[in-house]
Design a protein around this motif. Sequence first.
Motif, PDB file in Angstrom:
ATOM      1  N   GLY A 208      -7.676  19.568  16.713  1.00  0.00           N
ATOM      2  CA  GLY A 208      -8.239  18.442  15.986  1.00  0.00           C
ATOM      3  C   GLY A 208      -9.157  17.593  16.845  1.00  0.00           C
ATOM      4  N   ASN A 209      -8.751  17.328  18.061  1.00  0.00           N
ATOM      5  CA  ASN A 209      -9.592  16.558  18.973  1.00  0.00           C
ATOM      6  C   ASN A 209     -10.869  17.316  19.324  1.00  0.00           C
ATOM      7  N   GLU A 210     -10.769  18.630  19.482  1.00  0.00           N
ATOM      8  CA  GLU A 210     -11.963  19.414  19.796  1.00  0.00           C
ATOM      9  C   GLU A 210     -12.967  19.366  18.642  1.00  0.00           C
ATOM     10  N   VAL A 211     -12.475  19.482  17.407  1.00  0.00           N
ATOM     11  CA  VAL A 211     -13.363  19.434  16.247  1.00  0.00           C
ATOM     12  C   VAL A 211     -14.032  18.068  16.145  1.00  0.00           C
ATOM     13  N   MET A 212     -13.267  16.996  16.305  1.00  0.00           N
ATOM     14  CA  MET A 212     -13.846  15.663  16.214  1.00  0.00           C
ATOM     15  C   MET A 212     -14.819  15.398  17.359  1.00  0.00           C
ATOM     16  N   ALA A 213     -14.524  15.897  18.541  1.00  0.00           N
ATOM     17  CA  ALA A 213     -15.438  15.739  19.669  1.00  0.00           C
ATOM     18  C   ALA A 213     -16.749  16.468  19.394  1.00  0.00           C
TER      19      ALA A 213
END
Length: 272
Positions: A208-213
């Motif tokens: 999730g953090n990778e997608v938002m980043a």
Amino acid sequence: MSSAVALEQNFNALSKIIEPCHNIALKVRKLNVSFDGNSYLYRNLDLDIPDGQKLAIIGSNGAGKSTLMRACLGIIPSQSESVHFFDQPVDNRTSRRQKRNVLAKVGFVHQKHNIMERLSVLSNVLHGALGRARFRCLCWNQALAPKQLREEAMECLDRVGLTSLASRPASSLSGGQSQRVAIARALMQKPSLIIADEPVASLDPVAGNEVMALFSELSDETGVTLVFISHHLSHAVKYADRIIGLKQGTINLDVAASNTTVEELGSIYDYA
């Protein structure tokens, strides 16, 4: 290869297939939404989203976060004085053809993935080109699509880490994989604005953090406007420029992300 290096390479390639917009992304005046004709979820709501801004929309369940964006897009009925995407009107007075041409620039990542399970992963991604292809039927199935479109779709799948699953039936995917396919499909539109409705709801915290980043970096580097709806207050603070909070039919909160904290944002969930 480290995950950070891989993510940077993905972003550099992705920025080449997204087209920035040079107009006002979204301007809404006096939006009214009612489901029974008597009580209103929104009444006379105004909203401006400057081009290139990263906007997070937060609020409790039932506050109307998704409804707001769906009403602007014409997915659900509403009344308004005006709704403009990229300085172009999109309202009840706009022709279907004009509305379709304008909204083709908007990539929508739904909370529900809306994947065609009987088709392959690659075919699902190709559907993102339906709004811009000369012959729409050629985008429906990978067997019909021209080489150029198939290559674009594979690039989008590469950005979300799913090239190895391109030929797999979509029915075989996990929830998180389905969401990644939905994101790749939105990228296939070459959008000027991305609206993401809880885009990491099906992903684990790291993914999730990778997608938002990736979304955030894309907006910073290309000027693509990003609107994301989320219950992850930490994501709102970390990845948005601006945060609006919806409560009791109004925009109850409108702050710069750099000027607030997760703890302060929690007040939007106070039902009193």
